[in-house]
Design a protein around this motif. Sequence first.
Motif, mmCIF file in Angstrom:
data_model
loop_
_atom_site.group_PDB
_atom_site.id
_atom_site.type_symbol
_atom_site.label_atom_id
_atom_site.label_comp_id
_atom_site.label_asym_id
_atom_site.label_seq_id
_atom_site.Cartn_x
_atom_site.Cartn_y
_atom_site.Cartn_z
ATOM 1 N N MET A 1 0.842 -1.181 0.000
ATOM 2 C CA MET A 1 0.000 0.000 0.000
ATOM 3 C C MET A 1 0.889 1.247 0.000
ATOM 4 N N HIS A 2 1.967 1.208 0.755
ATOM 5 C CA HIS A 2 2.857 2.361 0.841
ATOM 6 C C HIS A 2 3.395 2.740 -0.532
ATOM 7 N N ASP A 3 3.851 1.748 -1.289
ATOM 8 C CA ASP A 3 4.391 2.024 -2.632
ATOM 9 C C ASP A 3 3.316 2.570 -3.557
ATOM 10 N N ARG A 4 2.117 2.028 -3.449
ATOM 11 C CA ARG A 4 1.022 2.507 -4.302
ATOM 12 C C ARG A 4 0.646 3.943 -3.963
ATOM 13 N N LEU A 5 0.675 4.253 -2.668
ATOM 14 C CA LEU A 5 0.338 5.633 -2.278
ATOM 15 C C LEU A 5 1.380 6.627 -2.790
ATOM 16 N N GLN A 6 2.606 6.185 -2.900
ATOM 17 C CA GLN A 6 3.662 7.068 -3.403
ATOM 18 C C GLN A 6 3.431 7.455 -4.858
ATOM 19 N N THR A 7 2.756 6.586 -5.604
ATOM 20 C CA THR A 7 2.521 6.857 -7.031
ATOM 21 C C THR A 7 1.138 7.438 -7.296
ATOM 22 N N ALA A 8 0.323 7.597 -6.254
ATOM 23 C CA ALA A 8 -1.030 8.136 -6.444
ATOM 24 C C ALA A 8 -0.960 9.584 -6.911
ATOM 25 N N LYS A 9 -1.839 9.896 -7.881
ATOM 26 C CA LYS A 9 -1.845 11.248 -8.466
ATOM 27 C C LYS A 9 -3.026 12.080 -7.992
ATOM 28 N N SER A 10 -3.976 11.437 -7.339
ATOM 29 C CA SER A 10 -5.145 12.185 -6.860
ATOM 30 C C SER A 10 -5.658 11.548 -5.567
ATOM 31 N N ILE A 11 -6.526 12.284 -4.927
ATOM 32 C CA ILE A 11 -7.116 11.764 -3.685
ATOM 33 C C ILE A 11 -7.999 10.558 -3.979
ATOM 34 N N ASP A 12 -8.587 10.534 -5.177
ATOM 35 C CA ASP A 12 -9.404 9.386 -5.570
ATOM 36 C C ASP A 12 -8.556 8.120 -5.656
ATOM 37 N N GLU A 13 -7.345 8.221 -6.151
ATOM 38 C CA GLU A 13 -6.448 7.066 -6.214
ATOM 39 C C GLU A 13 -6.024 6.629 -4.814
ATOM 40 N N VAL A 14 -5.792 7.588 -3.934
ATOM 41 C CA VAL A 14 -5.447 7.261 -2.541
ATOM 42 C C VAL A 14 -6.585 6.480 -1.903
ATOM 43 N N ILE A 15 -7.804 6.943 -2.094
ATOM 44 C CA ILE A 15 -8.975 6.258 -1.535
ATOM 45 C C ILE A 15 -9.114 4.867 -2.148
#
Length: 147
Positions: A1-15
């Motif tokens: 999850m940590h790695d994916r959050l690092q590449t998130a481009k928007s709050i929608d992707e974080v969610i």
Amino acid sequence: MHDRLQTAKSIDEVIQHHDFFLDKCLKECLLLLPELIKNVEKLKSLCLQYAAATQWLISSSINIPKLDEQSDGSVGSGKSKQWKLKNPSQAQKAVTRNSAVTDSILKFEREFNAEVQSLRPILSSSSQAQPFLTHLAQWILGVGNEP
């Protein structure tokens, strides 16, 4: 999850990543399979009962016989030491106690095996839909346990 959050481009992707992580945690912690949790809880309870019973049996039921004095009045020494029971009723009590211990252990074993077997249908059906259960299902169902 940590790695994916690092590449998130928007709050929608974080969610989205967070929801995926929570869903994965629920599945892999078996929280979405209440029947399985109930059976695992029974297995845990049996294991705890067995451990408590074993501890009690060791501390209170096992009686190491005293060493009898030899006919010359001296206590056995060296190679000639022998464990002797002081009277026949003591021998009978030891046999009865050993039988009770054996019966208790066999009872726990039967109950544990019955609970493990009750997992078979649950795991058999769930492992096809939930790949993370495959290893557990194989172990319980006996698949791949050949030496």
